[in-house]
Design an enzyme around this catalytic site. Sequence first.
Site, PDB file in Angstrom:
ATOM      1  N   LYS A  17       0.908  -1.331  -0.027  1.00  0.00           N
ATOM      2  CA  LYS A  17       0.060  -0.096   0.055  1.00  0.00           C
ATOM      3  C   LYS A  17       0.904   1.382   0.099  1.00  0.00           C
ATOM      4  CE  LYS A  17       0.617   1.464   4.624  1.00  0.00           C
ATOM      5  NZ  LYS A  17       1.513   2.688   5.063  1.00  0.00           N
ATOM      6  N   ASP A 152      -3.003  -2.088   9.808  1.00  0.00           N
ATOM      7  CA  ASP A 152      -2.988  -1.621   8.451  1.00  0.00           C
ATOM      8  C   ASP A 152      -3.934  -2.887   7.943  1.00  0.00           C
ATOM      9  OD1 ASP A 152      -1.590   0.744   8.307  1.00  0.00           O
ATOM     10  OD2 ASP A 152       0.092  -0.016   7.720  1.00  0.00           O
TER      11      ASP A 152
HETATM   12  O1  C5P Z   1      -0.694  -2.177  14.530  1.00  0.00           O
HETATM   13  P1  C5P Z   1       0.576  -2.059  14.183  1.00  0.00           P
HETATM   14  O2  C5P Z   1       1.383  -3.080  14.958  1.00  0.00           O
HETATM   15  O3  C5P Z   1       0.739  -2.019  12.620  1.00  0.00           O
HETATM   16  O4  C5P Z   1       1.072  -0.641  14.817  1.00  0.00           O
HETATM   17  C1  C5P Z   1       2.529  -0.367  14.980  1.00  0.00           C
HETATM   18  C2  C5P Z   1       2.670   0.801  16.032  1.00  0.00           C
HETATM   19  O5  C5P Z   1       2.396   2.106  15.340  1.00  0.00           O
HETATM   20  C3  C5P Z   1       2.024   0.775  17.019  1.00  0.00           C
HETATM   21  O6  C5P Z   1       2.621   0.180  18.207  1.00  0.00           O
HETATM   22  C4  C5P Z   1       1.710   2.358  17.460  1.00  0.00           C
HETATM   23  O7  C5P Z   1       2.899   2.668  18.380  1.00  0.00           O
HETATM   24  C5  C5P Z   1       1.923   2.910  16.106  1.00  0.00           C
HETATM   25  N1  C5P Z   1       0.305   3.271  15.466  1.00  0.00           N
HETATM   26  C6  C5P Z   1      -0.339   4.239  16.176  1.00  0.00           C
HETATM   27  N2  C5P Z   1      -1.661   4.552  15.491  1.00  0.00           N
HETATM   28  C7  C5P Z   1      -1.919   3.731  14.525  1.00  0.00           C
HETATM   29  C8  C5P Z   1      -1.314   2.756  13.890  1.00  0.00           C
HETATM   30  C9  C5P Z   1      -0.006   2.675  14.527  1.00  0.00           C
HETATM   31  O8  C5P Z   1       0.135   4.619  17.043  1.00  0.00           O
HETATM   32  N3  C5P Z   1      -3.154   4.243  13.991  1.00  0.00           N
END
Ligand code: C5P
Length: 332
Positions: A17, A152
């Site tokens: 993406k 995502d």
């Molecule tokens: O959900 P994922 O593991 O991809 O997210 C990685 C990190 O990115 C999270 O631990 C958080 O610190 C940050 N994040 C966030 N807000 C989002 C997506 C990700 O703060 N909407």
Amino acid sequence: MTDAAHHSPIVRLAPAKLNLTLAVVGRRDDGFHDLHSVFVPLALHDVLTVAPAGTAGSDTLHVTGKDAGPVEANLVLRAISAARAAIGEGPGRPATPPLAARLEKRIPVAAGLGGGSSDAAAAIDAALEAWGAADALDPERRLAVAASVGSDAPFFLAGRPALIEGRGERVSPLTGIHGHPGILLVTPAVAVRTPDVFAVFDGSHAGASGDGSVRMTSAHLAQELGNGLSATDLVARAGVLASANDLLASAALIAPGLVQVRRALTRLLARPIGLSGSGPTLWTLYPSLGEAQEAAVTVADGVADGTVPSIGDGPPSIIPTTIRTGQEGAPT
Ligand code: C5P
């Protein structure tokens, strides 16, 4: 295994993406951030193959291609476990025997291209099909399983451009890109961890939200993509979109060389250069794949003669691809 279960391997293409816009709207009680972001899937993809592996033992994963780190931490295995847990055990529930998964990794890893989340979404889909359990989870529960594995991942269940809100779980498909816009991706070989970028962002923004202008650009683009926009129209907006990422300054603090690479690309290509997600992938929009491929050659020459700096562990990866608008067949 039920009669409906598949015995032959299930193959899923997991697209990368790109964020055309990324506004950080605020920090949530759960530590994540509310976003307003236009996501588009790309033709660039990983290939995931899943097959039932007998009745006992645990799920396995074999990864080829780009180094994706330790297999135990791979989101494919977490996604399969989460899908199994969501189906549950008991009378009337489909059997969820162990799966053997293979992942051909083509999308640069930890690059702001959503590769891990896309693999996870593909794994949920492939696992359900391998278990003959496609109907066992309705779209809402599928989305919840995807969201539990990666912010995502829900986007990738949609398979088309979408406005993403909340932490990533609110997905509104946008069907309005016409034509086949080309994209050049340049991913410097530096590690940029998403949590670090958000932490820097929080430290430098009172209320943990952007200044509002990115949010306005994002809302405007979402509206336009709802109505319909040609590849040429999209390219005409590249200048505004390239600066419509609230994480840009924070990513540049974590990977200082990113600014030099972006500046070098701006000069070399005479085009606006944007950042995808929390980086470090930089992107440039073109009206077609052919023009993105020509630009890739120019950038490769620039890397070879030092015009484009190689920061981190070596030269950047340079990938020309296209936006998947949702109106084409399977990616090639
Ligand atoms: O959900 P994922 O593991 O991809 O997210 C990685 C990190 O990115 C999270 O631990 C958080 O610190 C940050 N994040 C966030 N807000 C989002 C997506 C990700 O703060 N909407």
